[in-house]
Design a protein around this motif. Structure first.
Motif, mmCIF file in Angstrom:
data_model
loop_
_atom_site.group_PDB
_atom_site.id
_atom_site.type_symbol
_atom_site.label_atom_id
_atom_site.label_comp_id
_atom_site.label_asym_id
_atom_site.label_seq_id
_atom_site.Cartn_x
_atom_site.Cartn_y
_atom_site.Cartn_z
ATOM 1 N N TRP A 9 0.857 -1.184 0.000
ATOM 2 C CA TRP A 9 0.000 0.000 0.000
ATOM 3 C C TRP A 9 0.890 1.229 0.000
ATOM 4 O O TRP A 9 1.965 1.245 0.599
ATOM 5 C CB TRP A 9 -0.906 0.005 1.226
ATOM 6 C CG TRP A 9 -1.984 -1.011 1.159
ATOM 7 C CD1 TRP A 9 -1.978 -2.253 1.702
ATOM 8 C CD2 TRP A 9 -3.242 -0.877 0.494
ATOM 9 N NE1 TRP A 9 -3.146 -2.914 1.427
ATOM 10 C CE2 TRP A 9 -3.941 -2.080 0.680
ATOM 11 C CE3 TRP A 9 -3.852 0.135 -0.246
ATOM 12 C CZ2 TRP A 9 -5.217 -2.295 0.163
ATOM 13 C CZ3 TRP A 9 -5.121 -0.081 -0.753
ATOM 14 C CH2 TRP A 9 -5.790 -1.282 -0.548
ATOM 15 N N TYR A 10 0.426 2.270 -0.661
ATOM 16 C CA TYR A 10 1.186 3.507 -0.802
ATOM 17 C C TYR A 10 0.262 4.705 -0.590
ATOM 18 O O TYR A 10 -0.935 4.634 -0.873
ATOM 19 C CB TYR A 10 1.789 3.608 -2.214
ATOM 20 C CG TYR A 10 2.816 2.547 -2.497
ATOM 21 C CD1 TYR A 10 4.176 2.832 -2.386
ATOM 22 C CD2 TYR A 10 2.441 1.259 -2.860
ATOM 23 C CE1 TYR A 10 5.136 1.852 -2.626
ATOM 24 C CE2 TYR A 10 3.396 0.270 -3.098
ATOM 25 C CZ TYR A 10 4.731 0.585 -2.978
ATOM 26 O OH TYR A 10 5.680 -0.388 -3.209
ATOM 27 N N LEU A 11 0.839 5.803 -0.104
ATOM 28 C CA LEU A 11 0.166 7.090 -0.076
ATOM 29 C C LEU A 11 0.779 7.929 -1.184
ATOM 30 O O LEU A 11 2.009 7.986 -1.310
ATOM 31 C CB LEU A 11 0.386 7.809 1.256
ATOM 32 C CG LEU A 11 -0.284 7.222 2.471
ATOM 33 C CD1 LEU A 11 0.103 8.027 3.718
ATOM 34 C CD2 LEU A 11 -1.787 7.200 2.311
ATOM 35 N N LEU A 34 -4.797 6.733 -1.316
ATOM 36 C CA LEU A 34 -4.314 5.435 -0.882
ATOM 37 C C LEU A 34 -4.332 4.515 -2.094
ATOM 38 O O LEU A 34 -5.360 4.379 -2.763
ATOM 39 C CB LEU A 34 -5.223 4.889 0.225
ATOM 40 C CG LEU A 34 -4.895 3.513 0.770
ATOM 41 C CD1 LEU A 34 -3.542 3.519 1.467
ATOM 42 C CD2 LEU A 34 -5.990 3.082 1.744
ATOM 43 N N GLU A 78 5.589 4.488 0.627
ATOM 44 C CA GLU A 78 5.160 3.122 0.912
ATOM 45 C C GLU A 78 4.721 3.008 2.371
ATOM 46 O O GLU A 78 5.375 3.522 3.269
ATOM 47 C CB GLU A 78 6.295 2.136 0.648
ATOM 48 C CG GLU A 78 5.873 0.693 0.856
ATOM 49 C CD GLU A 78 6.980 -0.306 0.570
ATOM 50 O OE1 GLU A 78 6.656 -1.502 0.489
ATOM 51 O OE2 GLU A 78 8.151 0.096 0.424
ATOM 52 N N ILE A 79 3.607 2.328 2.573
ATOM 53 C CA ILE A 79 3.144 2.018 3.928
ATOM 54 C C ILE A 79 3.734 0.664 4.270
ATOM 55 O O ILE A 79 3.422 -0.337 3.627
ATOM 56 C CB ILE A 79 1.605 1.992 4.001
ATOM 57 C CG1 ILE A 79 1.042 3.364 3.619
ATOM 58 C CG2 ILE A 79 1.141 1.573 5.390
ATOM 59 C CD1 ILE A 79 -0.459 3.392 3.461
ATOM 60 N N THR A 80 4.591 0.641 5.253
ATOM 61 C CA THR A 80 5.338 -0.590 5.533
ATOM 62 C C THR A 80 4.681 -1.470 6.586
ATOM 63 O O THR A 80 5.141 -2.581 6.825
ATOM 64 C CB THR A 80 6.780 -0.260 5.955
ATOM 65 O OG1 THR A 80 6.742 0.599 7.087
ATOM 66 C CG2 THR A 80 7.530 0.399 4.809
ATOM 67 N N GLU A 81 3.627 -1.007 7.233
ATOM 68 C CA GLU A 81 2.864 -1.830 8.171
ATOM 69 C C GLU A 81 1.535 -2.167 7.524
ATOM 70 O O GLU A 81 1.051 -1.454 6.654
ATOM 71 C CB GLU A 81 2.581 -1.069 9.472
ATOM 72 C CG GLU A 81 3.772 -0.887 10.360
ATOM 73 C CD GLU A 81 3.373 -0.340 11.729
ATOM 74 O OE1 GLU A 81 2.203 -0.486 12.133
ATOM 75 O OE2 GLU A 81 4.241 0.226 12.390
ATOM 76 N N LEU A 83 -2.463 -2.276 7.136
ATOM 77 C CA LEU A 83 -3.463 -1.277 7.463
ATOM 78 C C LEU A 83 -4.334 -1.790 8.607
ATOM 79 O O LEU A 83 -4.986 -2.824 8.490
ATOM 80 C CB LEU A 83 -4.335 -0.975 6.243
ATOM 81 C CG LEU A 83 -3.605 -0.362 5.048
ATOM 82 C CD1 LEU A 83 -4.571 -0.180 3.888
ATOM 83 C CD2 LEU A 83 -2.977 0.962 5.424
ATOM 84 N N GLU A 88 1.029 2.681 11.972
ATOM 85 C CA GLU A 88 1.838 3.818 11.539
ATOM 86 C C GLU A 88 1.919 3.795 10.022
ATOM 87 O O GLU A 88 2.400 2.833 9.436
ATOM 88 C CB GLU A 88 3.237 3.699 12.144
ATOM 89 C CG GLU A 88 4.140 4.850 11.808
ATOM 90 C CD GLU A 88 5.498 4.696 12.470
ATOM 91 O OE1 GLU A 88 6.483 4.557 11.727
ATOM 92 O OE2 GLU A 88 5.552 4.684 13.716
ATOM 93 N N ILE A 89 1.445 4.855 9.377
ATOM 94 C CA ILE A 89 1.456 4.860 7.917
ATOM 95 C C ILE A 89 2.441 5.861 7.336
ATOM 96 O O ILE A 89 2.754 5.814 6.154
ATOM 97 C CB ILE A 89 0.064 5.098 7.309
ATOM 98 C CG1 ILE A 89 -0.517 6.436 7.742
ATOM 99 C CG2 ILE A 89 -0.886 3.962 7.664
ATOM 100 C CD1 ILE A 89 -1.742 6.835 6.962
ATOM 101 N N ARG A 90 2.918 6.784 8.153
ATOM 102 C CA ARG A 90 3.860 7.774 7.632
ATOM 103 C C ARG A 90 4.666 8.320 8.789
ATOM 104 O O ARG A 90 4.162 8.477 9.882
ATOM 105 C CB ARG A 90 3.099 8.898 6.949
ATOM 106 C CG ARG A 90 3.988 9.914 6.317
ATOM 107 C CD ARG A 90 3.230 10.942 5.555
ATOM 108 N NE ARG A 90 4.208 11.805 4.906
ATOM 109 C CZ ARG A 90 3.894 12.715 4.034
ATOM 110 N NH1 ARG A 90 2.653 12.904 3.686
ATOM 111 N NH2 ARG A 90 4.823 13.459 3.488
#
Length: 143
Positions: A9-11, A34, A78-81, A83, A88-90
């Motif tokens: 997943w990415y922002l 997203l 990139e969201i590394t955890e 959802l 933590e997304i950023r």
């Protein structure tokens, strides 16, 4: 926990510029989307595609042409955890930050965007005339 390739997943932050005919001011929106993508390059391409799709032209309620232009991407992260609530997304990192600057980063609850009451801003009228007319017709029909 790092996500597997192909399931990331990415922002993506897209920059849109809005201009209204006859008004010298512009309005700039930075929209955060997203996205799910194979990798960062795919996320960038997908974000650019969605941004380009946001470009539009229409008339506002006064009959002035509104032009929305996709100016480009500000960031793809990139969201590394996974959802999940509280995930933590950023994050950003700074080194050697003074106490004064740390305090300046913090906001009291009444200044937090999600809590603050809506306050209209004086800006060019970029509302879509057709949508406003339809909404007013529905409102008048119910009244």
């Amino acid at each position: 926990m790092r996500l597997k390739k192909g399931h990331g997943w990415y922002l993506a932050e897209e920059v849109l510029e809005i201009r209204v005919e006859g008004d010298p001011r512009n309005v700039v929106h930075v929209n955060t989307r997203l996205l799910q993508a194979r990798d960062g390059e795919h996320a960038f391409a997908r974000a650019a595609e969605l941004g380009a799709e946001a470009a539009d032209e229409y008339l506002n309620p006064e009959g002035r042409k509104v032009t929305i232009s996709f100016r480009g991407l500000r960031e793809v992260i990139e969201i590394t955890e996974g959802l999940a609530d509280g995930g933590e997304i950023r994050w950003t990192e700074s080194v050697g930050v003074s106490e004064r600057k740390i305090r300046a980063m913090l906001k009291p609850v009444e200044e937090v965007e999600a809590v603050r009451p809506f306050e209209p801003v004086d800006h060019p009228d970029y509302r879509c005339g057709e949508v406003v007319a339809e909404a007013m017709a529905l409102f008048e029909k119910k009244g």
